[in-house]
Design a protein around this motif. Sequence first.
Motif, PDB file in Angstrom:
ATOM      1  N   LEU A  45      -3.404  -1.248  -4.920  1.00 34.37           N
ATOM      2  CA  LEU A  45      -4.607  -1.113  -4.105  1.00 34.37           C
ATOM      3  C   LEU A  45      -5.294  -2.471  -4.010  1.00 34.37           C
ATOM      4  O   LEU A  45      -5.800  -2.994  -5.005  1.00 34.37           O
ATOM      5  CB  LEU A  45      -5.563  -0.087  -4.710  1.00 34.37           C
ATOM      6  N   LEU A  74     -12.890   6.019  -0.258  1.00 31.23           N
ATOM      7  CA  LEU A  74     -12.534   6.452  -1.609  1.00 31.23           C
ATOM      8  C   LEU A  74     -13.399   7.660  -1.918  1.00 31.23           C
ATOM      9  O   LEU A  74     -14.634   7.582  -1.829  1.00 31.23           O
ATOM     10  CB  LEU A  74     -12.774   5.338  -2.621  1.00 31.23           C
ATOM     11  N   CYS A 101      -3.216  -0.175   0.806  1.00 30.75           N
ATOM     12  CA  CYS A 101      -2.355   0.472  -0.187  1.00 30.75           C
ATOM     13  C   CYS A 101      -0.923  -0.002   0.050  1.00 30.75           C
ATOM     14  O   CYS A 101      -0.383   0.180   1.149  1.00 30.75           O
ATOM     15  CB  CYS A 101      -2.420   1.984  -0.044  1.00 30.75           C
ATOM     16  N   VAL A 198      -8.223   7.046  -0.700  1.00 35.29           N
ATOM     17  CA  VAL A 198      -7.928   7.127  -2.131  1.00 35.29           C
ATOM     18  C   VAL A 198      -8.690   8.337  -2.649  1.00 35.29           C
ATOM     19  O   VAL A 198      -9.927   8.370  -2.592  1.00 35.29           O
ATOM     20  CB  VAL A 198      -8.351   5.843  -2.863  1.00 35.29           C
ATOM     21  N   TYR A 211      -2.979   8.451  -3.446  1.00 33.91           N
ATOM     22  CA  TYR A 211      -3.201   7.583  -2.292  1.00 33.91           C
ATOM     23  C   TYR A 211      -1.874   7.316  -1.600  1.00 33.91           C
ATOM     24  O   TYR A 211      -0.798   7.453  -2.199  1.00 33.91           O
ATOM     25  CB  TYR A 211      -3.878   6.266  -2.695  1.00 33.91           C
ATOM     26  N   CYS A 218       3.663   8.546  -1.378  1.00 31.34           N
ATOM     27  CA  CYS A 218       2.334   8.512  -1.982  1.00 31.34           C
ATOM     28  C   CYS A 218       2.482   8.293  -3.474  1.00 31.34           C
ATOM     29  O   CYS A 218       3.534   8.561  -4.062  1.00 31.34           O
ATOM     30  CB  CYS A 218       1.533   9.780  -1.680  1.00 31.34           C
TER      31      CYS A 218
END
Length: 427
Positions: A45, A74, A101, A198, A211, A218
């Motif tokens: 991240l 987030l 990401c 996220v 995420y 993922c």
Amino acid sequence: MSYDVVVCGAGVGGLASARALGALGLTVLVLDRQKAPAEVAKGELLQPESVRILDDWGALPALRTGGAVPVDRLAIRDPGGRVLLGLDYRALPGAYREILCTGYSNVLHALAGTLGKTVEVRRGVLVEKAVRDPTGRVTGVRVIDGGRPEEICARLVVAADGLSSRLRRSAGLPGVRRDYDHRLLAFDLPGVRVADEVSAYRAEHGLRLVYPLPGDRCRLYVQIRPEELRGLGADALDAWCDRTLAGVPALEPLAEVLRAHLRGRQILAVYRLRAPRLSTPGLALVGEAAHAVHPMAAQGMNSSLGDAETLARLLESAGGGEPAAVDRALAGYHADRLRRLDHTATVSHNAARMLTSTAGPARLLGGRMMRHTAANPRLLRLTTGNLAGVDPHRLTPVDRLYQLGLLRDRRAYVGPEQPTTNGGRTA
């Protein structure tokens, strides 16, 4: 053999340091004991401030080509998917208002593509210790390359060799490690599409973090007790998976692929570390050699990039690569970064406690702080900026009282933002 800089470690912190220092025209040698980078669940991240740094260095196009997924939110959610606290990165100031990401190897690849002609990378080399002159100044490193010992001289040594840094120890710089009372299971789940955010689920038995990753994959992190999976056979592991999914109904869309990939899990220790000093004459600590935080707040790799940018900026300001100038820069690096890293460590630890506490006053306190933060747009802006690395500000003791609901914040709605109702997207 002599260089302006020797960087020990070819992870993100090491390659970032090599890129930033090489851009000053310095000759840089990067050494790493591994012959090839390892595939690990870490550093996925990139916060907005890191996106800005990588854009400045010309690494952003490679990240996007590698499939980096932009997200601008987030959210902390309850097990059913209801938002408890949402951070909207679109409200940040400036041009960088999203998280990227991506895989750790993608970040390494992007950084490697920006290394200049004055940077050399040698792999399969073990760095044993720092070498000092009679005054105690670090003047290079002793290595084992192909079974042969060798000393490499440098005006500056950068220790980016990780948590158990040999260089940190040999340079006499302590590091205090504190382990959390839990572990994280990491799953790389292919062929699933999750929301572009996220998502941190605050479940009865701890954190579940989800995420997106490049290629319709993922990442799922599941908090466990240190011995929770020890000795479990296939049937018991399947039963554990069923209990985990039942505890967070919002994760049901991941159920089939999670069951299929239980054996591919990674178990990660979770800890904090900070070195009281980030430099000594001739040597700087960068990345996990200097600091480590709970991964929940996604600050570890981002802090490493900030270390590298700051070190290069101060070295340039100090007037060159001669030892006296290097040591002036190192003194400034320690003072500048220590304040920022202490702030980052506090933010990360508080976020971790809020989400990973499973019982008692700590869990109740975390829930209370989330409720009052979510209802206060000013505190939401501060929290978002602190995590994003964009214009970070410490929360004051009075802000903590606002978070606990013990005082009313009359400035809560100062500014253009007005209170909003959070949506309810789930994984």
